[in-house]
Design an enzyme around this catalytic site. Sequence first.
Site, short mmCIF file in Angstrom:
data_model
loop_
_atom_site.label_atom_id
_atom_site.label_comp_id
_atom_site.label_asym_id
_atom_site.label_seq_id
_atom_site.Cartn_x
_atom_site.Cartn_y
_atom_site.Cartn_z
N PRO A 52 15.62 12.93 -21.32
CA PRO A 52 14.81 14.14 -21.42
C PRO A 52 13.31 13.90 -21.33
CG PRO A 52 15.80 13.60 -23.54
CD PRO A 52 16.45 12.72 -22.51
N ASN A 53 12.67 14.85 -20.68
CA ASN A 53 11.21 14.92 -20.51
C ASN A 53 10.67 13.95 -19.47
OD1 ASN A 53 10.79 16.98 -22.59
ND2 ASN A 53 11.41 15.37 -24.01
N ARG A 112 2.98 14.25 -18.49
CA ARG A 112 3.23 14.20 -19.92
C ARG A 112 2.56 12.96 -20.54
NH1 ARG A 112 8.72 11.34 -21.89
NH2 ARG A 112 8.59 11.89 -24.09
N TYR A 122 2.39 7.19 -20.87
CA TYR A 122 3.40 6.98 -19.84
C TYR A 122 2.85 6.78 -18.43
CZ TYR A 122 6.43 8.52 -23.65
OH TYR A 122 7.09 8.63 -24.85
N ASN A 145 16.87 4.68 -19.12
CA ASN A 145 15.81 5.05 -20.06
C ASN A 145 16.31 6.32 -20.74
OD1 ASN A 145 13.63 5.90 -21.50
ND2 ASN A 145 12.14 5.64 -19.85
N ALA A 149 14.20 10.17 -25.59
CA ALA A 149 14.38 10.47 -27.02
C ALA A 149 15.83 10.24 -27.49
CB ALA A 149 13.96 11.91 -27.31
N GLU A 159 18.53 -1.50 -20.83
CA GLU A 159 17.80 -0.40 -21.48
C GLU A 159 16.32 -0.55 -21.16
OE1 GLU A 159 18.18 -0.47 -25.73
OE2 GLU A 159 16.64 1.08 -26.02
N HIS A 202 12.27 1.14 -21.49
CA HIS A 202 11.27 2.09 -21.99
C HIS A 202 9.94 1.80 -21.33
CE1 HIS A 202 14.14 3.46 -24.88
NE2 HIS A 202 14.41 2.19 -25.14
N SER A 210 6.98 2.77 -22.45
CA SER A 210 6.05 2.35 -23.51
C SER A 210 6.70 1.27 -24.37
CB SER A 210 5.69 3.56 -24.38
OG SER A 210 6.83 4.04 -25.05
N ARG A 225 4.97 1.88 -31.66
CA ARG A 225 4.77 3.32 -31.89
C ARG A 225 5.38 3.74 -33.23
NH1 ARG A 225 6.38 6.45 -26.60
NH2 ARG A 225 5.24 8.08 -27.73
N ARG A 284 10.88 5.44 -33.56
CA ARG A 284 11.19 4.92 -32.22
C ARG A 284 11.64 3.46 -32.27
NH1 ARG A 284 9.12 9.00 -28.81
NH2 ARG A 284 7.36 10.04 -29.79
C1 DQA Z 1 10.52 6.36 -23.88
C2 DQA Z 1 10.22 6.13 -25.37
C3 DQA Z 1 10.94 7.14 -26.23
O1 DQA Z 1 10.66 6.92 -27.62
C4 DQA Z 1 10.48 8.54 -25.89
O2 DQA Z 1 11.21 9.50 -26.63
C5 DQA Z 1 10.54 8.83 -24.43
C6 DQA Z 1 10.23 7.77 -23.45
C7 DQA Z 1 9.72 5.41 -22.97
O3 DQA Z 1 10.05 5.34 -21.79
O4 DQA Z 1 8.75 4.79 -23.41
O5 DQA Z 1 10.76 9.96 -24.01
O6 DQA Z 1 11.91 6.07 -23.67
#
Ligand code: DQA
Length: 141
Positions: free
Chosen positions: A11-12, A19, A24, A75, A78, A99, A101, A103, A108, A112
């Site tokens: 998501p997102n 964003r 990011y 990825n 959340a 996996e 990410h 960031s 953080r 997370r």
């Molecule tokens: C994320 C890190 C997650 O904590 C966050 O909710 C995201 C992006 C990252 O790519 O750094 O949406 O997965």
Amino acid sequence: MSKLIYVLNGPNLNLLGKRQPEIYGRETLADVEERMRKKASTLGLEIEFFQSNYEGALVEKIHEAREKADGIIINPAAYTHTSVAILDALNAFDNPVVELHISNVHKREAFRHHSFVSGRAEAVMAGFGTLGYELALEYFK
Ligand code: DQA
């Protein structure tokens, strides 16, 4: 036959580039997909690229991967920190999982720092920015 790698985004991530660019970056998900396709072809890999804001859609894509994919780069965004359903789906997938990410989640907020997926993944990447997507492909070469 070249390996097929599913690249799944939670998501997102459709808002990548707009964003929180300070976290990011300014590249869009379409930019990431294009760069990955180029990198994949140099490595002799094929990719299936997918993003959804819905947990169930990600679960179903992982089920599809069971029959088709030689590996998954995910990825989960959340859902990393919340989803037993995605973990269970990945546990039903027999090939390697990376996996990813963008960031460094460990730098953080404390919520997370826990990932449901990490205990299943063969490899975990965090903090390489969007470059991480290309680097993750190297795992499967
Ligand atoms: C994320 C890190 C997650 O904590 C966050 O909710 C995201 C992006 C990252 O790519 O750094 O949406 O997965």
